[in-house]
Design a protein around this motif. Sequence first.
Motif, PDB file in Angstrom:
ATOM      1  N   VAL A 111       0.830  -1.207   0.000  1.00  0.00           N
ATOM      2  CA  VAL A 111       0.000   0.000   0.000  1.00  0.00           C
ATOM      3  C   VAL A 111       0.862   1.254   0.000  1.00  0.00           C
ATOM      4  CG1 VAL A 111      -1.774   1.289   1.245  1.00  0.00           C
ATOM      5  CG2 VAL A 111      -1.911  -1.196   1.127  1.00  0.00           C
ATOM      6  N   ALA A 112       1.970   1.237   0.742  1.00  0.00           N
ATOM      7  CA  ALA A 112       2.872   2.391   0.751  1.00  0.00           C
ATOM      8  C   ALA A 112       3.490   2.605  -0.625  1.00  0.00           C
ATOM      9  CB  ALA A 112       3.953   2.201   1.810  1.00  0.00           C
ATOM     10  N   GLU A 113       3.843   1.520  -1.301  1.00  0.00           N
ATOM     11  CA  GLU A 113       4.377   1.651  -2.658  1.00  0.00           C
ATOM     12  C   GLU A 113       3.320   2.226  -3.595  1.00  0.00           C
ATOM     13  OE1 GLU A 113       5.994  -2.054  -3.983  1.00  0.00           O
ATOM     14  OE2 GLU A 113       7.684  -2.005  -2.576  1.00  0.00           O
ATOM     15  N   GLN A 114       2.075   1.802  -3.433  1.00  0.00           N
ATOM     16  CA  GLN A 114       0.979   2.339  -4.250  1.00  0.00           C
ATOM     17  C   GLN A 114       0.810   3.833  -3.988  1.00  0.00           C
ATOM     18  OE1 GLN A 114      -0.737   0.357  -6.351  1.00  0.00           O
ATOM     19  NE2 GLN A 114      -2.740   1.252  -6.742  1.00  0.00           N
ATOM     20  N   ALA A 115       0.916   4.225  -2.725  1.00  0.00           N
ATOM     21  CA  ALA A 115       0.791   5.644  -2.389  1.00  0.00           C
ATOM     22  C   ALA A 115       1.872   6.471  -3.081  1.00  0.00           C
ATOM     23  CB  ALA A 115       0.872   5.835  -0.872  1.00  0.00           C
ATOM     24  N   MET A 116       3.099   5.966  -3.076  1.00  0.00           N
ATOM     25  CA  MET A 116       4.179   6.700  -3.729  1.00  0.00           C
ATOM     26  C   MET A 116       4.010   6.687  -5.243  1.00  0.00           C
ATOM     27  SD  MET A 116       5.788   8.092  -1.359  1.00  0.00           S
ATOM     28  CE  MET A 116       6.970   8.883  -2.472  1.00  0.00           C
ATOM     29  N   MET A 117       3.452   5.621  -5.789  1.00  0.00           N
ATOM     30  CA  MET A 117       3.133   5.608  -7.212  1.00  0.00           C
ATOM     31  C   MET A 117       2.161   6.723  -7.538  1.00  0.00           C
ATOM     32  SD  MET A 117       0.498   4.759  -9.495  1.00  0.00           S
ATOM     33  CE  MET A 117      -0.543   3.563  -8.666  1.00  0.00           C
ATOM     34  N   PHE A 118       1.142   6.902  -6.688  1.00  0.00           N
ATOM     35  CA  PHE A 118       0.170   7.965  -6.903  1.00  0.00           C
ATOM     36  C   PHE A 118       0.832   9.345  -6.805  1.00  0.00           C
ATOM     37  CE2 PHE A 118      -3.573   5.138  -5.501  1.00  0.00           C
ATOM     38  CZ  PHE A 118      -4.009   4.975  -6.802  1.00  0.00           C
ATOM     39  N   VAL A 119       1.683   9.523  -5.797  1.00  0.00           N
ATOM     40  CA  VAL A 119       2.385  10.798  -5.641  1.00  0.00           C
ATOM     41  C   VAL A 119       3.164  11.120  -6.910  1.00  0.00           C
ATOM     42  CG1 VAL A 119       4.242  11.984  -4.404  1.00  0.00           C
ATOM     43  CG2 VAL A 119       2.511  10.707  -3.120  1.00  0.00           C
ATOM     44  N   LEU A 120       3.920  10.144  -7.400  1.00  0.00           N
ATOM     45  CA  LEU A 120       4.729  10.355  -8.595  1.00  0.00           C
ATOM     46  C   LEU A 120       3.859  10.544  -9.837  1.00  0.00           C
ATOM     47  CD1 LEU A 120       7.499   7.755  -7.823  1.00  0.00           C
ATOM     48  CD2 LEU A 120       7.907  10.181  -8.276  1.00  0.00           C
ATOM     49  N   ALA A 121       2.805   9.749  -9.961  1.00  0.00           N
ATOM     50  CA  ALA A 121       1.953   9.835 -11.149  1.00  0.00           C
ATOM     51  C   ALA A 121       1.250  11.186 -11.238  1.00  0.00           C
ATOM     52  CB  ALA A 121       0.932   8.706 -11.143  1.00  0.00           C
ATOM     53  N   LEU A 122       0.793  11.698 -10.093  1.00  0.00           N
ATOM     54  CA  LEU A 122       0.192  13.024 -10.090  1.00  0.00           C
ATOM     55  C   LEU A 122       1.229  14.091 -10.402  1.00  0.00           C
ATOM     56  CD1 LEU A 122      -2.156  12.834  -6.956  1.00  0.00           C
ATOM     57  CD2 LEU A 122      -2.889  13.058  -9.332  1.00  0.00           C
ATOM     58  N   ALA A 123       2.358  14.017  -9.723  1.00  0.00           N
ATOM     59  CA  ALA A 123       3.392  15.037  -9.885  1.00  0.00           C
ATOM     60  C   ALA A 123       3.922  15.070 -11.314  1.00  0.00           C
ATOM     61  CB  ALA A 123       4.535  14.797  -8.908  1.00  0.00           C
ATOM     62  N   LYS A 124       4.122  13.908 -11.895  1.00  0.00           N
ATOM     63  CA  LYS A 124       4.755  13.828 -13.217  1.00  0.00           C
ATOM     64  C   LYS A 124       3.747  13.770 -14.364  1.00  0.00           C
ATOM     65  CE  LYS A 124       8.583  13.913 -11.057  1.00  0.00           C
ATOM     66  NZ  LYS A 124       9.327  15.205 -11.005  1.00  0.00           N
ATOM     67  N   LYS A 125       2.463  13.962 -14.059  1.00  0.00           N
ATOM     68  CA  LYS A 125       1.409  13.963 -15.074  1.00  0.00           C
ATOM     69  C   LYS A 125       1.521  12.726 -15.965  1.00  0.00           C
ATOM     70  CE  LYS A 125       1.049  19.026 -15.240  1.00  0.00           C
ATOM     71  NZ  LYS A 125      -0.311  19.162 -14.717  1.00  0.00           N
ATOM     72  N   THR A 126       1.635  11.589 -15.311  1.00  0.00           N
ATOM     73  CA  THR A 126       1.924  10.341 -16.022  1.00  0.00           C
ATOM     74  C   THR A 126       0.868   9.997 -17.073  1.00  0.00           C
ATOM     75  OG1 THR A 126       3.117   9.493 -14.109  1.00  0.00           O
ATOM     76  CG2 THR A 126       2.339   7.878 -15.716  1.00  0.00           C
ATOM     77  N   ILE A 127      -0.416  10.097 -16.717  1.00  0.00           N
ATOM     78  CA  ILE A 127      -1.471   9.727 -17.654  1.00  0.00           C
ATOM     79  C   ILE A 127      -1.475  10.671 -18.852  1.00  0.00           C
ATOM     80  CG2 ILE A 127      -3.939   9.343 -17.944  1.00  0.00           C
ATOM     81  CD1 ILE A 127      -2.545   7.341 -16.074  1.00  0.00           C
ATOM     82  N   LEU A 128      -1.389  11.974 -18.590  1.00  0.00           N
ATOM     83  CA  LEU A 128      -1.367  12.975 -19.658  1.00  0.00           C
ATOM     84  C   LEU A 128      -0.214  12.711 -20.619  1.00  0.00           C
ATOM     85  CD1 LEU A 128      -2.221  15.782 -20.881  1.00  0.00           C
ATOM     86  CD2 LEU A 128      -0.547  16.775 -19.306  1.00  0.00           C
ATOM     87  N   LYS A 129       0.965  12.465 -20.074  1.00  0.00           N
ATOM     88  CA  LYS A 129       2.144  12.326 -20.922  1.00  0.00           C
ATOM     89  C   LYS A 129       2.187  10.972 -21.622  1.00  0.00           C
ATOM     90  CE  LYS A 129       4.634  15.950 -18.582  1.00  0.00           C
ATOM     91  NZ  LYS A 129       5.886  16.462 -17.999  1.00  0.00           N
ATOM     92  N   HIS A 130       1.578   9.963 -21.011  1.00  0.00           N
ATOM     93  CA  HIS A 130       1.468   8.671 -21.693  1.00  0.00           C
ATOM     94  C   HIS A 130       0.560   8.803 -22.912  1.00  0.00           C
ATOM     95  CE1 HIS A 130       0.951   4.425 -22.466  1.00  0.00           C
ATOM     96  NE2 HIS A 130      -0.345   4.529 -22.261  1.00  0.00           N
TER      97      HIS A 130
END
Length: 341
Positions: A111-130
């Motif tokens: 769960v902690a790894e998932q939380a950090m994935m979310f932090v990074l995905a939001l910060a790095k605009k992962t969905i938009l850039k994908h």
Amino acid sequence: MKVLCLWYATDDEINYIKTALPRGTEVVAPQGGYFSRFDCAYLDVKHLAPDADAIIAFSVPEGVLELAEHLKMFSWLHSGVDDLRQMGTLSLFKQRGVKLANVRGANAVAVAEQAMMFVLALAKKTILKHKASQERDRLFPLYADEHRSAMLSGRTLGVVGLGNIGTRIAKHAKGFDMHLLGIRRNKGRPAEYVDSVHGMDELHSVLAKCDYVVLAAPNTRETSQFFGKAELEAMKRSAFLINVSRAMLIQEKPLYEALTSDRLRGYAADVWWTYEHGKTFPAGAGSRLNIHKLPNVIGSNDQSANADDVLQRNIEWGTRSLVEFATGKPLTREVDLELGY
């Protein structure tokens, strides 16, 4: 002692539990066809429940616990006990003097790894850039606000709830050179990896300092719906909110309004609201306001613990509680039936 597994346990799982317990312990599990082996049909267990001394379970068919008149201990293979509370199980256990243990911490790593994935995905605009990569969109002009990623290094992350999951989130965030602020009910208790610990009475002042806020608190009478309009308004407009705990910590309408008015930069969640017919309408699960469809929102659907090692650890830790009970030792992960955690 008889132990009932309330899932279609494999032979290896049954043997693991039986080997760990004192000699002579009977371990039984339902048999039959199933859609999901972690649920079980009432008809497959009704004959096994009446003389069970202990139950270990991922789920509970309605009516089974009422049959288990000899039940003394229940090992719940989840961290939270919200579902048991809603079923009236905690009240039943209090009446009958049944001890309850959970496996809090067993899924903390995932769960902690998932939380950090979310932090990074939001910060790095992962969905938009994908999506831009798929469409060969160059996201022009460079460094525009709508395209530019946020940073973690040097930023402040607030963790609400410093249990097993919250503490591990703080540990991971430190690896990104972040400043960590923690919120917990008892701020006098020490916490690793956190630069300062604060009480709930300081929540708004902490939120005002955070670039990222992660909710990792249990859902109790005190925390249910605690995060609403006032808390969202206390946050920076540039901040992100992440929830990997329980959906009911957050009030849905104020969150929707914040996300659609530039009051909040983005939101990510692994947990979504559950609505029951007769209590709220319409019945069902998810966001009634379609928050999950907003462009500044990303999510998963209760998938953070669906990861390598978690199933084995759940069964291992749940079995430890059975062993402690069988040998007369205090339950390391006993749930306070009054507090609900």
